[in-house]
Write a protein that holds these residues in place. Structure first.
Motif, PDB file in Angstrom:
ATOM      1  N   GLY A 382      -7.959 -12.700  -1.966  1.00 57.97           N
ATOM      2  CA  GLY A 382      -8.314 -11.946  -2.607  1.00 57.97           C
ATOM      3  C   GLY A 382      -7.311 -10.552  -1.853  1.00 57.97           C
ATOM      4  O   GLY A 382      -8.236  -9.450  -0.850  1.00 57.97           O
ATOM      5  N   GLY A 383      -5.989 -10.335  -1.565  1.00 54.36           N
ATOM      6  CA  GLY A 383      -5.440  -9.420  -1.103  1.00 54.36           C
ATOM      7  C   GLY A 383      -5.268  -7.912  -1.492  1.00 54.36           C
ATOM      8  O   GLY A 383      -5.820  -8.082  -2.392  1.00 54.36           O
ATOM      9  N   LEU A 384      -4.522  -6.868  -0.604  1.00 59.72           N
ATOM     10  CA  LEU A 384      -4.906  -5.540  -1.268  1.00 59.72           C
ATOM     11  C   LEU A 384      -3.417  -6.162  -2.598  1.00 59.72           C
ATOM     12  O   LEU A 384      -4.276  -5.301  -3.373  1.00 59.72           O
ATOM     13  N   LEU A 385      -2.777  -6.817  -3.228  1.00 56.79           N
ATOM     14  CA  LEU A 385      -1.911  -6.630  -3.750  1.00 56.79           C
ATOM     15  C   LEU A 385      -1.903  -7.860  -3.737  1.00 56.79           C
ATOM     16  O   LEU A 385      -2.159  -8.800  -2.938  1.00 56.79           O
ATOM     17  N   GLY A 386      -1.328  -8.200  -5.553  1.00 64.13           N
ATOM     18  CA  GLY A 386      -1.623  -9.446  -5.916  1.00 64.13           C
ATOM     19  C   GLY A 386       0.149  -9.503  -6.427  1.00 64.13           C
ATOM     20  O   GLY A 386       0.840  -8.698  -6.607  1.00 64.13           O
ATOM     21  N   ILE A 387       0.417 -10.833  -6.380  1.00 62.05           N
ATOM     22  CA  ILE A 387       1.760 -11.704  -6.606  1.00 62.05           C
ATOM     23  C   ILE A 387       2.120 -12.337  -7.584  1.00 62.05           C
ATOM     24  O   ILE A 387       1.105 -13.389  -7.684  1.00 62.05           O
ATOM     25  N   ASP A 388       2.531 -12.082  -8.713  1.00 60.89           N
ATOM     26  CA  ASP A 388       2.908 -13.035  -9.624  1.00 60.89           C
ATOM     27  C   ASP A 388       4.340 -12.822 -10.279  1.00 60.89           C
ATOM     28  O   ASP A 388       4.498 -12.917 -10.862  1.00 60.89           O
ATOM     29  N   GLY A 389       5.522 -14.067  -9.483  1.00 59.58           N
ATOM     30  CA  GLY A 389       6.764 -13.817  -9.848  1.00 59.58           C
ATOM     31  C   GLY A 389       6.847 -12.657  -9.047  1.00 59.58           C
ATOM     32  O   GLY A 389       7.153 -12.443  -8.122  1.00 59.58           O
ATOM     33  N   ARG A 392       4.396  -7.111  -9.143  1.00 57.61           N
ATOM     34  CA  ARG A 392       3.272  -6.340  -8.449  1.00 57.61           C
ATOM     35  C   ARG A 392       2.373  -5.721  -8.441  1.00 57.61           C
ATOM     36  O   ARG A 392       2.669  -4.602  -9.500  1.00 57.61           O
ATOM     37  N   PHE A 393       1.446  -5.985  -8.244  1.00 56.25           N
ATOM     38  CA  PHE A 393      -0.316  -4.990  -8.514  1.00 56.25           C
ATOM     39  C   PHE A 393      -0.888  -4.617  -7.443  1.00 56.25           C
ATOM     40  O   PHE A 393      -0.592  -5.835  -6.876  1.00 56.25           O
ATOM     41  N   ARG A 394      -1.902  -3.578  -7.929  1.00 57.85           N
ATOM     42  CA  ARG A 394      -2.776  -3.641  -6.872  1.00 57.85           C
ATOM     43  C   ARG A 394      -4.044  -4.647  -7.788  1.00 57.85           C
ATOM     44  O   ARG A 394      -4.375  -3.755  -8.372  1.00 57.85           O
ATOM     45  N   ASN A 395      -4.347  -5.009  -6.386  1.00 59.58           N
ATOM     46  CA  ASN A 395      -6.188  -5.699  -6.628  1.00 59.58           C
ATOM     47  C   ASN A 395      -7.602  -5.003  -6.451  1.00 59.58           C
ATOM     48  O   ASN A 395      -6.553  -3.768  -6.521  1.00 59.58           O
ATOM     49  N   PRO A 396      -8.431  -5.172  -7.050  1.00 60.26           N
ATOM     50  CA  PRO A 396      -9.447  -3.876  -7.369  1.00 60.26           C
ATOM     51  C   PRO A 396      -9.494  -3.576  -5.347  1.00 60.26           C
ATOM     52  O   PRO A 396     -10.231  -2.619  -5.406  1.00 60.26           O
ATOM     53  N   GLN A 397      -9.448  -4.650  -4.823  1.00 61.74           N
ATOM     54  CA  GLN A 397      -9.225  -4.798  -3.605  1.00 61.74           C
ATOM     55  C   GLN A 397      -8.661  -3.320  -2.745  1.00 61.74           C
ATOM     56  O   GLN A 397      -9.061  -2.600  -1.758  1.00 61.74           O
ATOM     57  N   TYR A 399      -8.263  -0.391  -4.096  1.00 61.05           N
ATOM     58  CA  TYR A 399      -8.631   1.045  -4.290  1.00 61.05           C
ATOM     59  C   TYR A 399      -9.887   1.174  -3.492  1.00 61.05           C
ATOM     60  O   TYR A 399      -9.864   2.327  -3.314  1.00 61.05           O
ATOM     61  N   VAL A 400     -10.273   0.251  -3.369  1.00 59.18           N
ATOM     62  CA  VAL A 400     -11.749  -0.037  -2.303  1.00 59.18           C
ATOM     63  C   VAL A 400     -11.127   0.535  -1.003  1.00 59.18           C
ATOM     64  O   VAL A 400     -11.466   1.516  -0.005  1.00 59.18           O
ATOM     65  N   HIS A 401     -10.239  -0.494  -0.524  1.00 61.41           N
ATOM     66  CA  HIS A 401      -9.199  -0.038   1.160  1.00 61.41           C
ATOM     67  C   HIS A 401      -9.090   1.738   0.981  1.00 61.41           C
ATOM     68  O   HIS A 401      -9.306   1.858   1.609  1.00 61.41           O
ATOM     69  N   ARG A 402      -7.891   2.026  -0.663  1.00 58.86           N
ATOM     70  CA  ARG A 402      -7.470   3.923  -0.053  1.00 58.86           C
ATOM     71  C   ARG A 402      -8.592   4.087   0.077  1.00 58.86           C
ATOM     72  O   ARG A 402      -8.409   5.664   0.928  1.00 58.86           O
ATOM     73  N   GLU A 403      -9.587   4.609  -1.105  1.00 60.68           N
ATOM     74  CA  GLU A 403     -10.685   5.239  -1.026  1.00 60.68           C
ATOM     75  C   GLU A 403     -11.104   5.540  -0.056  1.00 60.68           C
ATOM     76  O   GLU A 403     -11.416   6.501   0.509  1.00 60.68           O
ATOM     77  N   TYR A 404     -11.949   4.065   1.308  1.00 61.59           N
ATOM     78  CA  TYR A 404     -12.460   4.866   2.076  1.00 61.59           C
ATOM     79  C   TYR A 404     -12.057   5.273   2.953  1.00 61.59           C
ATOM     80  O   TYR A 404     -12.461   5.829   3.892  1.00 61.59           O
ATOM     81  N   VAL A 503      -8.376  -3.263 -14.039  1.00 59.89           N
ATOM     82  CA  VAL A 503      -9.693  -2.894 -13.012  1.00 59.89           C
ATOM     83  C   VAL A 503      -9.276  -1.719 -12.306  1.00 59.89           C
ATOM     84  O   VAL A 503      -8.010  -2.422 -11.594  1.00 59.89           O
ATOM     85  N   SER A 504      -9.248  -0.588 -12.616  1.00 60.79           N
ATOM     86  CA  SER A 504      -8.359   0.783 -12.199  1.00 60.79           C
ATOM     87  C   SER A 504      -9.524   2.192 -11.728  1.00 60.79           C
ATOM     88  O   SER A 504     -10.780   1.058 -12.406  1.00 60.79           O
TER      89      SER A 504
END
Length: 535
Positions: A382-389, A392-397, A399-404, A503-504
C-alpha cells in the motif's frame, strides 16, 4: 441489520420491512393471501451530528506526523521500489513523492533493521555484502544503503530517522554509524533503538526476543555510544502495544531501567495484519468482514494510545509517542491464503481510509509527536505510489497523506461527534479484537494560527452505508470554501496503470458555511476547507 458480525445498514429493522417480510414468507408457505410481490422499502439512512468549535484549541499538528519508511531490500525492496534496475533513483517516483509533503524518513526500518550492518551497505551496490533480511534463510544485497538514504532524504527535504540494529548489531556499531553521518555532513538527531526487539525470533529453533530489562540495558548502551558523537541525539525506545489489555509490563519495566535516557517511545499500528480469524483453525472470512474489521480497528488504536499515555504518566515520563510503522496492511500467510490474494488488499481504497482515520486519531492524541507510514512506492504494502512496468501512478494512500500533511502547524480544534444510530460492529481477526458500536464517522477539524483558514475532515468508515449528518460550526461570516471527496466505485477499488484515477480526489466549490446538512458517501473521505478573505 447485522450479517456475520458486521453492521450492513442501520441498527434497527424498519417495521414496514419486517411486516412485508412476514407476509411474503407466509405466501411462500402457502398459508397467506397471494399478494403481488413488491420491492421492500429501503431501510432508513443512519444519522449523526457533528459539532465543531473553531475557537477551542486542542493541539498543533506536528510536522513529524507525516513521515515515511524506507527499506533497503530488493531494488528498494518488498517495502520500496524507488531505485531503478540500474541502481539509481527513479526520477519520476522521487518527483511524485516530493508532492506528498513527506516530513521524516525512517531507515532501514522494518524487519531488516535488526540485521542491517550499515558499513556493508556502502560503496557500489554490486559489491555490497549479502545481508540477512530477517526472514528465515533469506539473504539480499542492499540496493539502498546509507548513501542512497541521504540522497533521498535530501531530495524530499525529510528529517532523517535511523533505526539502530539491536539484533546482530552492537552499541559501538551504532556509534560508528552516527560518526559516519557526521563525517559526510549529514548529522542525524533521531535514533530508534531496534525494531520490535520484544518479538519471538524468526526461526524454528525458537530464538526469543529481548526481555524488557535486557532491552533497557541495551538502550542505555546505545544512547551512550550515539551521544558520544551526537550530544543532542533524541533516543526513541521500542514500546509494546496491546489492543486488548489495559497495560503492558514491557513499557513499565523498560522505562524503569532506561527511562532517564529515553526521549520518546515507538509503537506500531497495523490493521488487521492477517486476514483470517484467530485460533488454531483459522478461516478467511468474507471480504466485507475483512475490510470492516480493518476500519473498526482505529477505535482500538485510539484506546491503545490512551493506554500508553497513561503508562507514561504513571512512569513519570511524559515523552512523545512515535508510531514508527502504520498502515492498512495485510501480511501474507501462505498456509491460509495465497500471498497474491492477501497482498492485493493493501493498495485499496479501504486501506487508504484506514490511514486517514489513523491520522485523525494521532492528530487528536496529545502525546503523538511523529508517525511513519509504510511505505513509499510498493507493489505489496500500500505504498503512496504504484508501479507497473514503466507506469507510475498515485495510490489512494497518496491523496490521504498529502491532504493531511497540508495541516502541519495548524491547530486541532474541538470536534464532537454524536454518532446516534450510525455505528457498526466487527468480527475478530488474528491480533485484532472484535469491536462493537464503532461510529461510522470519524472527524477532525483544524484552523491556522491566524484564524483565516479552517478545515473539517470526515471519514465514513462504513463500507455499506451513507450517513446523513447535521454539521454545526461557528465559522466566521464571509468564508468561502471547497469540498474534496476521495472515494471509488467500491471499498476494494485500486488505481492501476490502465485506470490510474479510479480512486482520486475531486474538489469542487463549497459556498455553504456555518450549519449545514450533508450525506457522507460510504467508504469515503470528505474534506471541507474554508478561507476568510483578506481584508
Amino acid at each position: 441489520m447485522k450479517s456475520r458480525g458486521v453492521t450492513t445498514q442501520a441498527t434497527k429493522i424498519h417495521p414496514v420491512a419486517m411486516l412485508l417480510g412476514l407476509v411474503l414468507l407466509a405466501a411462500d408457505w402457502g398459508c397467506g393471501p397471494d399478494y403481488t410481490r413488491t420491492a421492500l422499502p429501503p431501510l432508513p439512512t443512519p444519522t449523526s451530528t457533528v459539532t465543531v468549535d473553531f475557537t477551542k484549541n486542542l493541539r498543533s499538528v506536528p510536522a513529524f506526523l507525516f513521515g515515511q519508511n524506507l527499506e533497503p531490500i530488493e531494488q528498494g525492496g518488498v517495502g520500496e521500489q524507488v531505485i531503478a534496475a540500474h541502481g539509481s533513483f527513479d526520477g519520476g517516483i522521487v518527483q511524485a513523492l516530493s508532492d506528498a509533503r513527506i516530513s521524516m524518513l525512517r531507515f532501514p526500518g522494518g524487519l531488516p533493521a535488526d540485521h542491517f550492518i550499515w558499513w556493508q551497505a556502502t560503496g557500489p551496490p554490486s559489491r555490497r555484502a549479502l545481508q540477512a533480511s530477517g526472514n528465515k534463510l533469506q539473504l539480499y544485497r542492499p540496493m539502498i544503503g546509507p548513501e542512497e538514504f541521504i540522497e533521498l532524504a535530501k531530495a524530499l527535504r525529510a528529517v532523517p530517522f535511523i533505526t539502530a540494529n539491536t539484533g546482530s548489531g552492537s552499541a559501538s556499531l551504532a556509534g560508528a554509524w552516527a560518526q559516519y553521518f557526521n563525517s559526510v555532513g549529514f548529522p542525524v538527531t533521531y535514533w530508534e533503538i531496534g525494531n520490535e526487539p520484544y518479538f519471538d525470533g524468526i526461526d524454528e529453533a525458537g530464538t526469543l526476543g529481548l526481555t524488557p530489562d535486557a532491552y533497557g540495558l541495551k538502550v542505555l548502551e546505545y544512547a551512550s555510544a550515539i551521544r558520544a558523537h551526537v550530544p543532542n541525539a533524541k533516543i526513541i525506545a521500542a514500546g509494546v502495544i496491546d489492543s486488548v489489555n489495559d497495560s503492558s509490563y514491557w513499557n513499565t519495566l523498560m522505562l524503569g531501567v532506561a527511562g532517564a535516557q529515553v526521549d520518546g517511545i515507538a509503537i506500531h499500528n497495523y490493521a488487521p495484519v492477517w486476514a483470517y480469524t484467530p485460533g488454531p483453525n483459522p478461516t478467511v472470512p468474507p471480504e466485507l468482514d475483512i475490510y470492516t474489521a480493518m476500519m473498526g480497528f482505529t477505535k482500538s488504536f485510539e484506546h491503545v494510545l490512551d493506554v500508553v499515555t497513561d503508562e507514561l504518566t504513571r512512569s513519570g515520563r511524559l515523552i512523545p509517542i512515535f508510531v514508527t510503522e502504520y498502515g492498512g496492511t495485510f501480511f501474507a500467510d501462505d498456509s491460509v491464503e495465497t500471498p497474491a490474494t492477501t497482498l492485493a488488499r493493501n493498495p485499496t481504497l479501504a486501506s487508504a481510509l484506514f490511514n486517514a482515520s489513523s491520522l485523525q486519531v494521532m492528530m487528536r492524541s496529545e502525546r503523538v509527536y511523529g508517525a511513519h507510514h509504510m511505505s513509499l512506492a510498493s507493489r505489496y504494502y500500500g505504498g503512496l505510489l504504484g508501479i507497473d512496468g514503466e507506469a507510475r501512478f498515485r495510490n489512494p494512500q497518496f491523496y490521504v497523506h498529502r491532504e493531511y500533511a497540508r495541516e502541519v502547524d495548524h491547530i486541532v480544534v474541538e470536534a464532537t461527534l454524536d454518532e446516534q444510530d450510525a455505528t457498526f460492529d466487527t468480527i475478530a481477526m488474528k491480533v485484532s479484537p472484535a469491536q462493537t458500536d464503532v461510529p461510522m464517522l470519524d472527524v477532525v477539524a483544524t484552523r491556522d494560527p491566524a484564524a483565516r483558514e479552517f478545515s473539517l475532515f470526515v471519514v465514513n468508515r462504513s463500507l455499506v452505508s451513507e450517513v446523513e449528518t447535521s454539521v454545526q460550526t461557528n465559522l466566521p461570516a464571509g468564508t468561502t470554501g471547497t469540498r474534496s471527496l476521495l472515494t471509488g466505485p467500491s471499498y476494494d477499488s485500486i488505481n492501476e496503470a490502465e485506470n490510474p484515477d479510479r480512486v482520486s480526489l475531486v474538489t469542487t466549490p463549497w459556498t455553504t458555511g456555518g450549519n449545514f446538512s450533508e450525506v457522507f458517501p460510504r467508504h469515503s473521505l470528505t474534506i471541507f476547507r474554508w478561507t476568510l478573505p483578506a481584508q
